[in-house]
Design an enzyme around this catalytic site. Structure first.
Site, short mmCIF file in Angstrom:
data_model
loop_
_atom_site.label_atom_id
_atom_site.label_comp_id
_atom_site.label_asym_id
_atom_site.label_seq_id
_atom_site.Cartn_x
_atom_site.Cartn_y
_atom_site.Cartn_z
N HIS A 1 72.36 66.43 34.67
CA HIS A 1 73.28 65.29 34.52
C HIS A 1 74.72 65.74 34.77
O HIS A 1 75.44 66.09 33.83
CB HIS A 1 73.15 64.69 33.11
CG HIS A 1 71.87 63.94 32.92
ND1 HIS A 1 71.73 62.62 33.25
CD2 HIS A 1 70.66 64.35 32.47
CE1 HIS A 1 70.49 62.23 33.00
NE2 HIS A 1 69.82 63.27 32.52
N GLU B 1 77.28 64.08 35.42
CA GLU B 1 78.30 63.18 34.85
C GLU B 1 78.82 63.66 33.49
O GLU B 1 79.93 63.32 33.09
CB GLU B 1 77.73 61.76 34.73
CG GLU B 1 76.66 61.52 33.65
CD GLU B 1 75.23 61.86 34.10
OE1 GLU B 1 75.09 62.62 35.09
OE2 GLU B 1 74.28 61.39 33.45
N CYS C 1 68.56 63.07 37.80
CA CYS C 1 67.39 63.30 36.95
C CYS C 1 66.17 62.50 37.42
O CYS C 1 65.56 62.89 38.40
CB CYS C 1 67.76 63.04 35.49
SG CYS C 1 66.76 64.03 34.37
N1 GLN Z 1 61.97 60.62 32.46
C1 GLN Z 1 62.29 61.81 33.20
C2 GLN Z 1 61.90 63.06 32.44
O1 GLN Z 1 61.72 63.03 31.27
C3 GLN Z 1 63.75 61.84 33.60
C4 GLN Z 1 64.68 61.89 32.46
C5 GLN Z 1 66.09 61.52 32.81
O2 GLN Z 1 66.33 60.83 33.81
N2 GLN Z 1 67.04 61.94 32.01
O3 GLN Z 1 61.79 64.11 33.01
#
Ligand code: GLN
Length: 545
Positions: free
Chosen positions: A519, A521, A385
């Site tokens: 994600h 995971e 992410c």
């Molecule tokens: N802060 C980033 C966003 O909002 C990544 C979010 C995250 O790593 N879950 O896009």
């Protein structure tokens, strides 16, 4: 599931906690779910949290750890991750609620006039809403296991206790069971496990009209027969329903350990259902893998929430699962991205590194420097992410020379290679957001499909070109520099089906560098480890050799 119960018979098991928090109600619920599955029954596991936030989406990870995201885009407590990992049943929005969500529903119904002039009260309106949540979408399962968050005695938890007390009357004794999880502390000066705190906790529960049907007693040593007898007598439960829940050296050993103490058998007996059918092979196989002799590797997790490992709960679990198939023991090192000097030194000692997700601008430079080092030193890397967003920023700054490349999340920028997403497709309809919207529940959340390019490392890892993964982010990478990045060896190997949103990137001249917008995971299971974690740890072992 040849002897599944018929729909109208679905049974409800409520798990409350006493004496202390952090005793592992979530793991107990998850393990019970797994054991009932081993007996051929279908399960759903739910959690009711007593706090007033609508969901944990706006909470700092330091409050309750990681926010778990379901396929349907619900932001939930991390216990739902345990439920999924132990049962393989995908959790839904209908499996998680908070007192805040209950109140919000009741109050908007009140505004609509649904209560026809009645005075709206905790009993019956709030408790009815809680009961409706518990009973919702449960017709197709044999067992519904509900964990009540918090500890008995908390003011906040009282309405939930009242709701489940009523449910035993509504549904009948034979369909409802109350399990109370407590702690037996060992007092060394007395040389004894103490039962008094449990006795008090059971009494506290009785004040709410709930008689515990089974006691699950956490303890760091076997519970003597006399202590069990005492608990049975003072807490008004049959002695065979005082179950020892001993500390386990690995959470995936818990189902078999509880089984050996008679946990699931006693539950079947309570409900008067057959106990003969049992197949524990899935868990026996996992325990064998845990205890096998393994090679060791070190994986670093670069992030800013290093004070609380629970902030990376699912990542830890996914790494451990990958160790089961790769026969690796994985030492996980949390590396503070805000400590820019030590960060690189610590990374240099790792065999593979995960650059974790996160929000806000703290610790960003540390992560960008880490990514540059990992790319240049060819250390196996998985960016998750924010880790993917920063991989693009690093590449634009250091490979394309665009020094101002940044994300609008970190403040105004002339080169927003990552920017706020205001419109995207979800199941053929357009989702829109504006800059001034509420923060809660407005991210790109839940499962989205992704198309993987043939011949890429990502395709090799997944073994397919169509996948679905879970998202939780507000910002997206733009494709402006796609061609220039390709010349530098960075390709987008996964895109949203409409080709608009980059979902996976990789370096063609690196042994193993993958970064993903989602994600991965969240979907790993001990019996079905996630391919990206399997790939990362395998590459890390190769790197170590
Ligand atoms: N802060 C980033 C966003 O909002 C990544 C979010 C995250 O790593 N879950 O896009």
């Amino acid at each position: 599931m040849d002897h599944s119960l018929s729909t109208s018979e679905s049974k409800f098991i409520f798990i409350t906690g006493g004496v202390s928090s952090s005793l592992g109600k979530g793991l107990s619920a998850a393990s019970l779910g797994a054991l009932l599955q081993c007996r051929g029954y279908s399960v759903r596991i739910r959690k009711l949290d007593p706090y007033l936030n609508i969901d944990p989406g706006t909470l700092s990870p330091y409050q309750h750890g990681e926010v778990f995201v379901t396929d349907d885009g619900t932001e939930a407590d991390l216990d739902l991750g345990h439920y999924e990992r132990f049962t393989g049943v995908n959790a839904k929005g209908s499996d998680y609620c908070t007192t805040g969500k209950i109140y919000s529903t009741v109050l908007s119904r009140e505004r609509r006039g649904d209560y026809l002039g009645a005075t709206v009260q905790v009993i019956p309106h709030i408790t009815d809403q809680m009961k409706a949540f518990i009973l919702n979408e449960t017709d197709d399962v044999d067992f519904v296991i509900c964990e009540i968050g918090g500890t008995v005695g908390d003011i906040e938890g009282l309405p939930y206790l009242e709701a489940i007390r009523q449910l035993k009357n509504d549904l009948g004794q034979e369909r409802v069971m109350f399990i109370h999880l407590t702690l037996l502390p060992y007092v060394s000066t007395a040389g004894e496990l103490k039962t008094k705190p449990t006795q008090h906790s059971v009494k506290e529960l009785l004040r709410s009209g709930i008689q515990a049907d089974l006691l699950l007693c956490r303890s760091d040593r076997p519970i003597p027969v006399d202590a069990k007898k005492k608990l049975a007598q003072f807490c008004n439960v049959p002695p065979q329903r005082v179950i020892a829940a001993l500390d386990a050296d690995n959470i995936y050993k818990v189902p078999l350990q509880y089984h050996a103490e008679g946990f699931d058998e006693q539950i079947c007996k309570y409900f008067r259902i057959p106990t003969e059918k049992l197949d524990l092979s899935v868990w026996e196989d996992i325990v064998k893998k845990i205890d096998a002799n393994k090679n060791s590797i070190t994986i670093g997790i670069v992030g800013k929430y290093v004070q609380l490992p629970d902030a990376y709960k699912s990542i830890f679990q996914a790494l451990q699962h990958s160790g089961f198939v790769n026969n690796l023991n994985i030492d996980v090192k949390l590396i503070d991205s805000e400590d820019e000097i030590n960060c690189i030194q610590e990374i240099a000692l790792c065999d593979g590194v995960i650059v974790a997700g996160g929000f806000g601008s703290r610790g960003i430079q540390g992560k960008i420097d880490a990514i540059q080092y990992l790319r240049e030193q060819k250390i196996p890397t998985l960016g998750i992410c924010l880790g993917m967003q920063l991989s693009i920023i690093e590449a634009c700054r250091n490979l394309l020379g665009i020094k101002d490349a940044s994300s609008t999340e970190f403040g105004p920028t002339t080169e927003p290679v990552v920017c706020l997403m205001t419109e995207w497709l979800k199941e053929n309809s357009v989702e829109t957001r504006t800059i001034n919207e509420d923060l809660g529940g407005t991210m790109r959340l839940g499962a989205y499909p992704c198309s993987i390019k043939q011949g890429t490392l990502a395709e090799k890892m997944y073994g397919t070109t169509t996948i679905s993964e879970r998202h939780r982010h507000r910002y997206e990478i733009n494709l402006k520099y796609k061609d220039k990045l390709k010349e530098q060896g960075l390709i987008f190997s996964g895109l949203s089906p409409d080709g608009q949103l980059p979902e996976i990137l990789e370096y063609t001249d690196h042994p193993w560098f993958i970064a993903v917008q989602f994600h991965p995971e969240l979907k790993s299971k001990p019996f079905d480890p996630h391919p990206l974690f399997v790939g990362l740890t395998k590459a890390a072992y190769e790197h170590k050799k």
